[in-house]
Design a protein around this motif. Structure first.
Motif, PDB file in Angstrom:
ATOM      1  N   SER A 241     -23.031 -70.801 -18.738  1.00 55.05           N
ATOM      2  CA  SER A 241     -21.733 -69.657 -19.089  1.00 55.05           C
ATOM      3  C   SER A 241     -21.895 -69.330 -17.617  1.00 55.05           C
ATOM      4  CB  SER A 241     -22.179 -68.740 -20.327  1.00 55.05           C
ATOM      5  OG  SER A 241     -21.916 -69.415 -21.132  1.00 55.05           O
TER       6      SER A 241
ATOM      7  N   ARG B 133     -16.620 -70.452 -26.270  1.00 51.78           N
ATOM      8  CA  ARG B 133     -18.384 -71.045 -26.066  1.00 51.78           C
ATOM      9  C   ARG B 133     -18.785 -69.907 -24.757  1.00 51.78           C
ATOM     10  NH1 ARG B 133     -20.797 -73.684 -29.068  1.00 51.78           N
ATOM     11  NH2 ARG B 133     -20.320 -75.546 -30.620  1.00 51.78           N
TER      12      ARG B 133
ATOM     13  N   GLY C 107     -27.371 -72.312 -22.177  1.00 53.84           N
ATOM     14  CA  GLY C 107     -25.471 -71.506 -22.353  1.00 53.84           C
ATOM     15  C   GLY C 107     -25.458 -70.058 -21.763  1.00 53.84           C
TER      16      GLY C 107
ATOM     17  N   GLU D 282     -22.505 -69.907 -24.934  1.00 55.09           N
ATOM     18  CA  GLU D 282     -22.579 -70.537 -25.332  1.00 55.09           C
ATOM     19  C   GLU D 282     -22.266 -72.450 -24.718  1.00 55.09           C
ATOM     20  OE1 GLU D 282     -23.106 -68.158 -29.651  1.00 55.09           O
ATOM     21  OE2 GLU D 282     -21.166 -69.766 -28.907  1.00 55.09           O
TER      22      GLU D 282
ATOM     23  N   THR E  73     -26.081 -78.287 -30.369  1.00 56.46           N
ATOM     24  CA  THR E  73     -26.190 -77.908 -29.616  1.00 56.46           C
ATOM     25  C   THR E  73     -27.102 -78.799 -28.272  1.00 56.46           C
ATOM     26  OG1 THR E  73     -25.109 -75.859 -30.067  1.00 56.46           O
ATOM     27  CG2 THR E  73     -26.129 -76.350 -27.969  1.00 56.46           C
TER      28      THR E  73
END
Length: 1004
Positions: free
Chosen positions: A694, A728, A690, A733, A941
């Motif tokens: 990101s 997110r 994540g 995430e 996830t």
């Protein structure tokens, strides 16, 4: 009487010629023995060319003084007039004190150095046997042996033969000596010789035709009755017992002849401790007894030792039978359980047993020493030699050459090892030659180092140059030893059967079926395309593929793994480093196999950036890069671009490579490899993915922003501009296929009209979106601004003042909740920081939420569950909106944040798991319930990530296609055929999470 001026000039000349004690040298030159030649400049120059001029001159004076009456002039005349003799004789005297002593005791032996015919340059075993033929007792044998050794040393120090030829000649001389010693022993006990047949098998360096000047000569003795049939033990038991006793007496006498010290010193110890059971076993065994031992009791190291076995003396037929019988056992040794780890442990044990005071000077056994090369070569031979007879050599350098020719070792690596081994062996030879003592320690004395350096051809600063060259070669050896000896591929190859290492069509087809390939015919075509032919590339592929087939098979789709491997190999076929990387570098080959057979996303990324394979061979290559490093690289690439389209293409290139890095690390961390077991902390793996995705998304958006500004405004945008990540994205995430939820904020620069600033901001946003939506085969990066004030009906971008006014008057509870995961991701840092200061009071309201606001959040959640769940979806298996899924956990955590973050600073974070941990630490949620929510969020996830990795497109539900579902299960750690367990476990874990959500979010 010497004239003072002449003495002074001689003194200076002696210094310049390399003498360290010119005064002593001048006195020696003035002796009566050298009266006829002392003034000859040729002699002085020749002495100065030796390794140790002082030692050479002392030896020459002793030799001259020892000459029989009337023979001195002949020596001196030949010495001055015959350059070959002068170089040979003085070269030996300057390198070996021991051979100088021999010549002083046997002053006529110098005559053996006179001849310089072509046949004399490279004598073989017959010449050495003739040289020892007249030796009928141990003393005579020692004298003849030293005389032969003298000729080898002379050719060595003059450079007539190189280090490998020297070692081979020394091995031939040892063979001739063993035969002569056996002849002497037989003559001393003819009755024993009549009872038995005895074969002497050379081992170690003698067996490998690479002997040192002074070394134990390792042997094994094989005996049989005189009437035994081809070593099969044809005689009866009594005859065999007597024969073995007689053979043992002959073998023991042979050992004494070579090993005992006489007035002429010793030759070398004969060591029979490599025999079965070592010192505790009988000195002589029958062939049948040897075979029984090796088949039942032998340890791994004993087969490694037998690799160099060579019949050298005694009964020729029995020796041949022994070699023929044990050779298949040697090349089956790698199939033994734990073979590779056992050999590796043995090497480490050798190093550990070196005294600490000697380890830095140990030329043979120490790190970076000769044994590092020999063990690496032997291990590679034993593993790959099962199916490649070209590797069956007992000589280290020949075997190394064969390994390179076969593609098992890189040519550059082999060349470096070859040069280093020759240098270290030359050092070892010259160290031993000085006093003919068995040593492998580099001397510490300055004079010894000087002589050693000069003997190696280093004349300017011999000590400094020697130490530098030695350390450089030792460093190369150690590096390549670590690389080759601990190569993970070796253990994997060793675990294959010989049939599996040879990719014949029939054997390969059968193995493909057994491994579970769905289309063996197509797979076989891929193998033939990759490994057929005589090219080096094909040779390396033939080494790699048998192992990789097994790794592909350890996945849900081995056919896809092999097909992808062929595609990558075709794309990188002309790239010299590709196959070397897979063969040599750590777990690169296994990593690649796992990545290529784990689904579509990573292989698709790799096909468009095949050079990213290099990441799999670097131990740090799969570690995520920092946000700062990514932004710096993307902005630099954008800055070099000629137009916005090429700028965003460059940014996408970075994104493609980094997505592959992240996906590969995710797959390998989940599946594990031989080198790196599967990561047990799935939460850490999810956080890493994540965060990496990101950060990469933020860097790509920063690049698109820079490209858009450059295209329309040059260096400076008329308004300050920042991109705020939410959802997110702001929570670090993102998954592989997640959209980037953002807010845009701007603030006009001084003197710029607000409408002009707004128009500029709108232009930049439109250009960013256009650039990011240009057609590409990469996973899309969609910017979603629907969480902005007023949603889709509100302006796309607002000033900071406009946001403040809106939030002050119109903000709804859900908007405050959305801002919980807001974080600046691109643009002006100071503006982003002020935006966060603006929204903090909204998302962390003082005194928490009122009951009306809590009820409103609960109503919104319930409505979302009923309205947004896709039609026909199973609510127990939907990872985002389903029971106990991402939405359940995130809304529960966010409700805690809005109610308590004003009093608990730990809750002021955009990250879900971090906020959940803070809530637990603050006593807001019990341990068990916190663990249940965390486990469910991590699992959901991971499922989403797995679906994207397997299918190449995002999804919130488990795949319906069986192979894809199996691949998702494999990623999650479930064995083949256990996807039912996977679904049951998912339902159980999320059901427990939903129960916690009912209590904490909905109030029970």
């Amino acid at each position: 009487m010497t004239v003072p001026g002449r003495r002074s000039s001689t003194f200076i000349r002696l210094l310049r010629s390399g003498f360290t004690d010119p005064s002593a040298a001048a006195r020696l030159l003035d002796t009566e023995a050298l009266a006829a030649v002392r003034a000859d400049p040729v002699l002085l120059d020749a002495l100065g060319a030796t390794a140790d001029p002082d030692l050479a001159l002392r030896g020459l004076v002793r030799l001259a003084e020892a000459q029989p009456s009337g023979e001195l002039p002949g020596l001196l005349d030949t010495l001055v007039s015959a350059k070959p003799l002068r170089d040979r004789l003085l070269g030996v005297l300057g390198a070996s004190e021991a051979l100088g002593d021999h010549l002083a005791r046997h002053p006529r032996d110098w005559i053996d150095l006179v001849t310089y015919e072509a046949a004399d340059l490279h004598p073989g075993l017959p010449e050495f046997e003739r040289g020892l033929a007249d030796a009928h007792d141990p003393v005579a044998l020692r004298v003849a042996y030293r005389r032969c050794l003298l000729s080898i040393a002379a050719r060595d120090v003059c450079g007539t033969i190189d280090v490998a030829q020297t070692a081979a000649e020394l091995a031939d001389l040892a063979t001739a000596t063993l035969r002569a010693a056996l002849r002497i022993a037989t003559a001393a006990a003819p009755e024993d010789a009549a009872l038995c047949r005895l074969a002497v098998i050379a081992m170690g360096k003698c067996g490998g035709n690479e002997l040192n000047y002074v070394s134990d000569v390792d042997v094994i003795f094989v005996g049989d009755a005189a009437n035994g049939a081809n070593g099969a033990g044809g005689a009866n038991g009594a005859d065999e017992g007597k024969a073995l006793q007689a053979a043992t007496r002959l073998a023991s006498h042979l050992m004494r002849i070579c090993s005992e010290t006489t007035v002429e010193g010793t030759i070398w110890p004969v060591d029979a401790n490599l025999r079965p059971e070592g010192r505790n076993g009988p000195l002589v065994r029958t062939l049948a007894s040897h075979l029984a031992y090796y088949q039942r009791w032998a340890k791994t190291w004993e087969f490694q030792a037998l690799l160099k076995a060579r019949a050298v003396a005694g009964d020729e037929a029995l020796g041949t039978d022994y070699i023929d019988a044990i050779t298949p056992l040697v090349w089956q040794a790698a199939e033994r359980e734990n073979f590779v780890p056992d050999v590796q442990k043995m090497r480490r044990r050798v190093v550990d047993n070196i005294p600490a005071a000697q380890v830095d000077r140990e030329l043979k056994l120490g790190p970076g020493g000769l044994r590092d090369v020999e063990f690496a070569v032997q291990l590679l031979q034993l593993v790959h030699g099962r199916s490649d007879a070209t590797l069956h050599s007992g000589t280290t350098l020949d075997a190394l050459h064969a390994l390179a020719a076969g593609g098992y070792v890189g040519r550059a690596d082999a060349a470096q090892l070859h040069d280093a081994y020759r240098f270290l062996r030359a050092m070892e030879h010259r160290i031993q030659l000085y006093r003919l003592r068995r040593t492998h320690l580099v001397p510490e004395d300055e004079n010894d180092l000087r002589r050693l350096g000069r003997s190696m051809g280093l004349r300017t600063e011999p000590v400094a140059e020697l130490n530098k060259a030695w350390r450089r070669h030792a460093s190369v050896v150690r590096r390549l030893h670590e690389k080759l000896f601990y190569r993970p591929l070796l253990d994997a190859v060793a675990q294959l059967t010989p049939g599996e290492t040879r990719l014949s069509p029939r054997a390969a087809g059968q193995r493909l079926e057994a491994l579970g390939y769905a289309d063996p015919a197509s797979a076989l075509r891929h193998l033939e395309a990759l490994a057929s032919g005589v090219t080096r590339k094909a040779a390396i592929q033939r080494t790699l593929l048998p192992v990789m087939l097994g790794w592909f098979a350890d996945s849900a789709d081995p056919d896809a793994g092999l097909l992808n491997f062929r595609k990558v190999s075709d794309a990188l076929g002309k790239t010299p480093w590709y196959l070397r990387l897979l063969r040599d570098e750590g777990a690169a080959a296994e990593n690649l196999a796992r990545v290529l057979s784990a689904g579509r996303l990573a292989p698709d990324l790799l096909m468009r950036a095949p050079e990213a394979v290099a990441l799999l061979g670097d131990p740090e290559g799969l570690a995520p890069r920092t946000h700062e490093a990514l932004v710096q690289e993307v902005l630099a690439a954008v800055g070099r671009a000629e137009n916005p389209e090429t700028a965003v293409a460059a940014a996408r290139g970075v994104r493609r490579r980094e997505l592959f890095r992240t996906a590969a690390a995710d797959i390998i961390g989940s599946y594990g490899t031989e080198d790196s077991p599967a990561e047990e902390d799935h939460g850490a793996l999810v956080d890493r993915v994540g965060g990496a995705v990101s950060d990469l998304t933020a860097a790509t958006i920063a690049g698109a922003l820079r490209a858009a500004v450059q295209a329309h405004f040059g260096d400076t945008l008329p308004t300050r501009f920042a991109v705020i990540g939410v959802g997110r994205f702001g929570g670090h995430e993102l998954g592989y296929g997640s959209d980037a939820d953002v807010l845009f904020v701007h603030e006009p620069r001084e003197g710029v009209d607000e409408q002009e600033a707004a128009k500029a901001a709108q232009t930049v946003i439109a250009e960013m979106r256009r650039l990011l939506q240009l057609p590409t085969a990469d996973p899309p990066l969609l910017i979603d601004a629907d969480l902005r004030p007023e949603g889709r009906s509100g302006p796309l971008v607002r000033t900071l003042a406009s946001y403040a006014a809106y939030y002050r008057r119109w903000s709804l509870t859900w908007e405050s909740q959305a801002l919980l995961r807001a974080e600046p991701v691109a643009g002006e840092e100071e503006l982003g920081r002020r935006f966060i200061e603006l929204i903090d009071p909204l998302r962390y309201p003082a005194e928490g939420l009122g009951e009306d606001a809590v009820r409103e959040i609960r109503r919104l959640k319930a409505r979302m569950e009923s309205e947004r769940m896709p039609r026909g979806a199973d609510p127990t298996l939907h990872t985002k909106l389903g029971r106990g899924g991402l939405s359940d956990v995130e809304w529960t955590v966010q409700l805690m944040q809005m109610r308590h973050a004003w009093a608990e600073p730990g809750l002021r974070t955009t990250r879900t798991r971090e906020a959940l941990a803070a809530a637990h630490a603050a006593g807001l949620i019990p341990t068990d319930e916190a663990q249940i929510l965390d486990e469910a969020w991590v699992l959901a996830t991971r499922v989403r990530n797995a679906v994207m990795l397997v299918r190449g497109r995002a999804g919130d539900t488990f795949p319906s296609e069986a192979r894809e579902l199996a691949a998702v299960g494999r990623y999650l750690g479930y064995a083949e055929g256990t996807v039912g367990e996977l679904l049951d476990d998912y339902r159980r874990i999320t059901r427990r999470a939903r129960a916690v959500v009912e209590e904490l979010f909905y109030g029970g």
